[in-house]
Motif scaffolding. Sequence first.
Motif, short mmCIF file in Angstrom:
data_model
loop_
_atom_site.label_atom_id
_atom_site.label_comp_id
_atom_site.label_asym_id
_atom_site.label_seq_id
_atom_site.Cartn_x
_atom_site.Cartn_y
_atom_site.Cartn_z
N ALA A 64 34.76 41.20 38.74
CA ALA A 64 34.19 39.86 38.71
C ALA A 64 34.26 39.27 40.10
N GLU A 65 33.14 38.78 40.58
CA GLU A 65 33.04 38.26 41.94
C GLU A 65 32.88 36.75 41.90
N PHE A 66 33.77 36.08 42.60
CA PHE A 66 33.73 34.63 42.75
C PHE A 66 33.23 34.30 44.15
N PRO A 67 33.00 33.03 44.44
CA PRO A 67 32.46 32.68 45.77
C PRO A 67 33.24 33.27 46.94
N ARG A 68 34.56 33.31 46.86
CA ARG A 68 35.35 33.83 47.97
C ARG A 68 36.38 34.87 47.56
N ARG A 69 36.38 35.27 46.31
CA ARG A 69 37.35 36.23 45.82
C ARG A 69 36.72 37.15 44.78
N GLN A 70 37.34 38.28 44.58
CA GLN A 70 36.94 39.16 43.50
C GLN A 70 38.17 39.74 42.83
N PHE A 71 38.02 40.10 41.56
CA PHE A 71 39.11 40.62 40.77
C PHE A 71 38.67 41.88 40.05
N TRP A 72 39.63 42.74 39.79
CA TRP A 72 39.41 44.01 39.10
C TRP A 72 40.28 44.09 37.86
N GLY A 73 39.73 44.72 36.84
CA GLY A 73 40.53 45.06 35.68
C GLY A 73 41.30 46.34 35.93
N GLN A 74 42.13 46.71 34.99
CA GLN A 74 42.95 47.91 35.13
C GLN A 74 42.22 49.19 34.75
N GLY A 75 41.09 49.06 34.11
CA GLY A 75 40.28 50.20 33.78
C GLY A 75 40.48 50.67 32.35
N THR A 76 39.46 51.31 31.83
CA THR A 76 39.52 51.92 30.51
C THR A 76 38.92 53.31 30.59
N VAL A 124 37.25 56.74 34.56
CA VAL A 124 37.88 55.46 34.26
C VAL A 124 36.89 54.39 34.67
N TYR A 125 36.58 53.50 33.76
CA TYR A 125 35.61 52.45 34.01
C TYR A 125 36.34 51.14 34.29
N TYR A 126 35.97 50.51 35.39
CA TYR A 126 36.61 49.28 35.85
C TYR A 126 35.64 48.12 35.82
N CYS A 127 36.13 46.99 35.40
CA CYS A 127 35.36 45.76 35.42
C CYS A 127 35.65 45.00 36.71
N TRP A 133 30.37 46.78 36.50
CA TRP A 133 31.14 47.92 36.06
C TRP A 133 31.09 49.00 37.11
N TYR A 134 32.23 49.57 37.39
CA TYR A 134 32.37 50.68 38.30
C TYR A 134 33.13 51.79 37.59
N ARG A 135 33.01 53.00 38.10
CA ARG A 135 33.75 54.09 37.50
C ARG A 135 34.26 55.04 38.57
N GLN A 136 35.32 55.73 38.22
CA GLN A 136 35.90 56.70 39.13
C GLN A 136 36.33 57.91 38.34
N SER A 167 33.85 46.30 26.87
CA SER A 167 33.91 44.86 27.03
C SER A 167 34.87 44.51 28.15
N CYS A 168 34.59 43.43 28.83
CA CYS A 168 35.45 42.93 29.89
C CYS A 168 35.58 41.43 29.72
N ALA A 169 36.77 41.00 29.37
CA ALA A 169 37.03 39.58 29.15
C ALA A 169 37.81 39.01 30.32
N ALA A 170 37.28 37.97 30.92
CA ALA A 170 37.94 37.29 32.03
C ALA A 170 38.64 36.05 31.52
N SER A 171 39.85 35.83 31.98
CA SER A 171 40.60 34.65 31.59
C SER A 171 41.39 34.13 32.78
N GLY A 172 41.85 32.89 32.68
CA GLY A 172 42.62 32.28 33.74
C GLY A 172 41.89 31.12 34.38
N SER A 173 42.09 30.96 35.67
CA SER A 173 41.50 29.86 36.41
C SER A 173 40.07 30.19 36.80
N ILE A 174 39.18 30.05 35.84
CA ILE A 174 37.79 30.42 36.02
C ILE A 174 36.93 29.17 36.11
N PHE A 175 36.14 29.09 37.15
CA PHE A 175 35.17 28.02 37.30
C PHE A 175 33.76 28.59 37.21
#
Length: 115
Positions: free
Chosen positions: A97-109, A92-95, A36-39, A21-29
């Motif tokens: 999320a891509e926004f119109p002009r930015r993207q964010f990564w989780g810390q991985g599981t 390690v699996y990373y979440c 999901w990506y993995r390394q 699961s990947c939960a996004a929080s914060g200033s989300i519009f």
Amino acid sequence: QVQLVESGGGLVQAGGSLRLSCAASGSIFTINNMGWYRQATGKQRELVATMTSGGSTNYADSVKGRFTISRDNAKNTAYLQMSSLKPEDTAVYYCNAEFPRRQFWGQGTQVTVSS
């Protein structure tokens, strides 16, 4: 500020299943794509699966038929259902999320699949 938190990783035997699961929080519009990506150790990060806000999906050839990505837009949460797991899925699996002009990564599981 957006934060992504992955959960659901662990140790599983070959042939078993896990759901990430990947939960996004914060200033989300509006989130455009989630994925999901993995390394794995000694390898570059690779795409596993992505889904657009409209539901279109894309999978790596190595996981097609075994993994399923889904998302709950109302909850800003993405999931990765993993079945028929193989030792080569260990990584390690990373979440992402891509926004119109930015993207964010989780810390991985960490997902470890034993032989």
